[in-house]
Design a protein around this motif. Sequence first.
Motif, short mmCIF file in Angstrom:
data_model
loop_
_atom_site.label_atom_id
_atom_site.label_comp_id
_atom_site.label_asym_id
_atom_site.label_seq_id
_atom_site.Cartn_x
_atom_site.Cartn_y
_atom_site.Cartn_z
N GLU A 109 0.83 -1.21 0.00
CA GLU A 109 0.00 0.00 0.00
C GLU A 109 0.86 1.26 0.00
O GLU A 109 0.55 2.24 -0.68
CB GLU A 109 -0.93 0.04 1.22
CG GLU A 109 -1.91 -1.11 1.32
CD GLU A 109 -1.41 -2.21 2.25
OE1 GLU A 109 -0.19 -2.29 2.52
OE2 GLU A 109 -2.24 -3.02 2.69
N VAL A 110 1.95 1.24 0.76
CA VAL A 110 2.88 2.37 0.81
C VAL A 110 3.48 2.59 -0.58
O VAL A 110 3.56 3.71 -1.08
CB VAL A 110 4.00 2.12 1.85
CG1 VAL A 110 5.08 3.19 1.78
CG2 VAL A 110 3.42 2.01 3.24
N LEU A 111 3.89 1.52 -1.20
CA LEU A 111 4.49 1.59 -2.53
C LEU A 111 3.50 2.09 -3.57
O LEU A 111 3.84 2.92 -4.41
CB LEU A 111 5.05 0.22 -2.92
CG LEU A 111 5.76 0.12 -4.25
CD1 LEU A 111 6.86 1.17 -4.40
CD2 LEU A 111 6.31 -1.28 -4.44
N ILE A 112 2.27 1.62 -3.51
CA ILE A 112 1.26 2.08 -4.48
C ILE A 112 1.03 3.59 -4.35
O ILE A 112 0.97 4.29 -5.37
CB ILE A 112 -0.06 1.30 -4.32
CG1 ILE A 112 0.10 -0.12 -4.86
CG2 ILE A 112 -1.22 2.03 -5.02
CD1 ILE A 112 -1.10 -1.03 -4.64
N LYS A 113 0.93 4.10 -3.14
CA LYS A 113 0.74 5.55 -2.96
C LYS A 113 1.89 6.33 -3.58
O LYS A 113 1.67 7.35 -4.23
CB LYS A 113 0.62 5.89 -1.47
CG LYS A 113 -0.68 5.48 -0.86
CD LYS A 113 -0.73 5.81 0.62
CE LYS A 113 -1.99 5.27 1.26
NZ LYS A 113 -2.01 5.47 2.70
N TRP A 114 3.11 5.84 -3.41
CA TRP A 114 4.27 6.52 -3.98
C TRP A 114 4.24 6.41 -5.50
O TRP A 114 4.53 7.38 -6.20
CB TRP A 114 5.56 5.91 -3.40
CG TRP A 114 6.78 6.68 -3.80
CD1 TRP A 114 7.33 7.75 -3.17
CD2 TRP A 114 7.59 6.42 -4.95
NE1 TRP A 114 8.44 8.18 -3.86
CE2 TRP A 114 8.62 7.37 -4.95
CE3 TRP A 114 7.55 5.48 -5.97
CZ2 TRP A 114 9.60 7.42 -5.94
CZ3 TRP A 114 8.52 5.51 -6.96
CH2 TRP A 114 9.53 6.48 -6.93
N LEU A 115 3.90 5.25 -6.03
CA LEU A 115 3.84 5.07 -7.48
C LEU A 115 2.78 5.95 -8.12
O LEU A 115 2.98 6.45 -9.23
CB LEU A 115 3.60 3.60 -7.83
CG LEU A 115 4.78 2.66 -7.61
CD1 LEU A 115 4.32 1.21 -7.72
CD2 LEU A 115 5.89 2.96 -8.60
N ILE A 116 1.68 6.17 -7.44
CA ILE A 116 0.64 7.07 -7.97
C ILE A 116 1.22 8.48 -8.09
O ILE A 116 1.01 9.16 -9.10
CB ILE A 116 -0.63 7.02 -7.10
CG1 ILE A 116 -1.33 5.68 -7.31
CG2 ILE A 116 -1.56 8.19 -7.42
CD1 ILE A 116 -2.44 5.37 -6.33
N LYS A 117 2.01 8.91 -7.12
CA LYS A 117 2.68 10.22 -7.20
C LYS A 117 3.67 10.26 -8.36
O LYS A 117 3.88 11.31 -8.96
CB LYS A 117 3.41 10.54 -5.89
CG LYS A 117 2.50 10.81 -4.73
CD LYS A 117 3.32 11.09 -3.48
CE LYS A 117 2.46 11.18 -2.25
NZ LYS A 117 3.27 11.31 -1.03
N SER A 118 4.28 9.13 -8.67
CA SER A 118 5.28 9.11 -9.75
C SER A 118 4.67 9.42 -11.11
O SER A 118 5.39 9.79 -12.04
CB SER A 118 5.99 7.75 -9.80
OG SER A 118 5.22 6.77 -10.47
N LYS A 119 3.36 9.33 -11.23
CA LYS A 119 2.70 9.61 -12.50
C LYS A 119 2.83 11.08 -12.91
O LYS A 119 2.63 11.42 -14.08
CB LYS A 119 1.23 9.22 -12.44
CG LYS A 119 1.02 7.73 -12.37
CD LYS A 119 -0.47 7.43 -12.33
CE LYS A 119 -0.74 5.95 -12.33
NZ LYS A 119 -2.15 5.66 -12.59
N ALA A 120 3.18 11.94 -11.98
CA ALA A 120 3.39 13.36 -12.29
C ALA A 120 4.77 13.60 -12.89
O ALA A 120 5.09 14.73 -13.26
CB ALA A 120 3.22 14.20 -11.03
N TYR A 121 5.57 12.55 -12.99
CA TYR A 121 6.96 12.67 -13.46
C TYR A 121 7.18 11.79 -14.69
O TYR A 121 6.27 11.11 -15.14
CB TYR A 121 7.92 12.26 -12.33
CG TYR A 121 7.79 13.14 -11.11
CD1 TYR A 121 8.50 14.33 -11.02
CD2 TYR A 121 6.94 12.79 -10.07
CE1 TYR A 121 8.38 15.16 -9.91
CE2 TYR A 121 6.82 13.60 -8.95
CZ TYR A 121 7.54 14.79 -8.89
OH TYR A 121 7.40 15.59 -7.79
N ASN A 122 8.41 11.80 -15.16
CA ASN A 122 8.79 10.99 -16.32
C ASN A 122 9.22 9.60 -15.85
O ASN A 122 10.35 9.19 -16.07
CB ASN A 122 9.91 11.70 -17.09
CG ASN A 122 10.24 11.00 -18.38
OD1 ASN A 122 9.52 10.12 -18.84
ND2 ASN A 122 11.36 11.37 -18.98
#
Length: 129
Positions: A109-122
């Motif tokens: 769950e922690v990783l998914i939240k971070w990966l969702i934020k990564s969508k704002a980047y390349n």
Amino acid sequence: MLFYTFNSQEERRNHSGSAFIEMQFCKLPVGTAIEKLVSVENINYWQNDSLYIDNESAFYLEYSTVFNCGTYNNLKCGTVDIYGINYYAPFLTDSIIEKLRKDKLTDYEVLIKWLIKSKAYNGFYILGM
């Protein structure tokens, strides 16, 4: 706990020094050549918005099948290299999240939240120890 975030470099150093795998947002612009994306010269380690992993063995055992599509510094692709640069393009993020939701690995769950934020980047990096 497998994944950590820190508010400062001092907090990170007090936790475990520099013995971390770092998951970092790729802040280079979309359209940057892959050779530049995976170049050591373009990586700025120890970002405050990164996700840190201090147990490389546990991470590799559990997550190597999820992160098996990264691009290495030598431009080859494969399973996460916990000692090198691994770049994950933005188009990979949704399928990684989907696999995490299905497999329900440690701290996913922690990783998914971070990966969702990564969508704002390349995309994102996994930077080895």
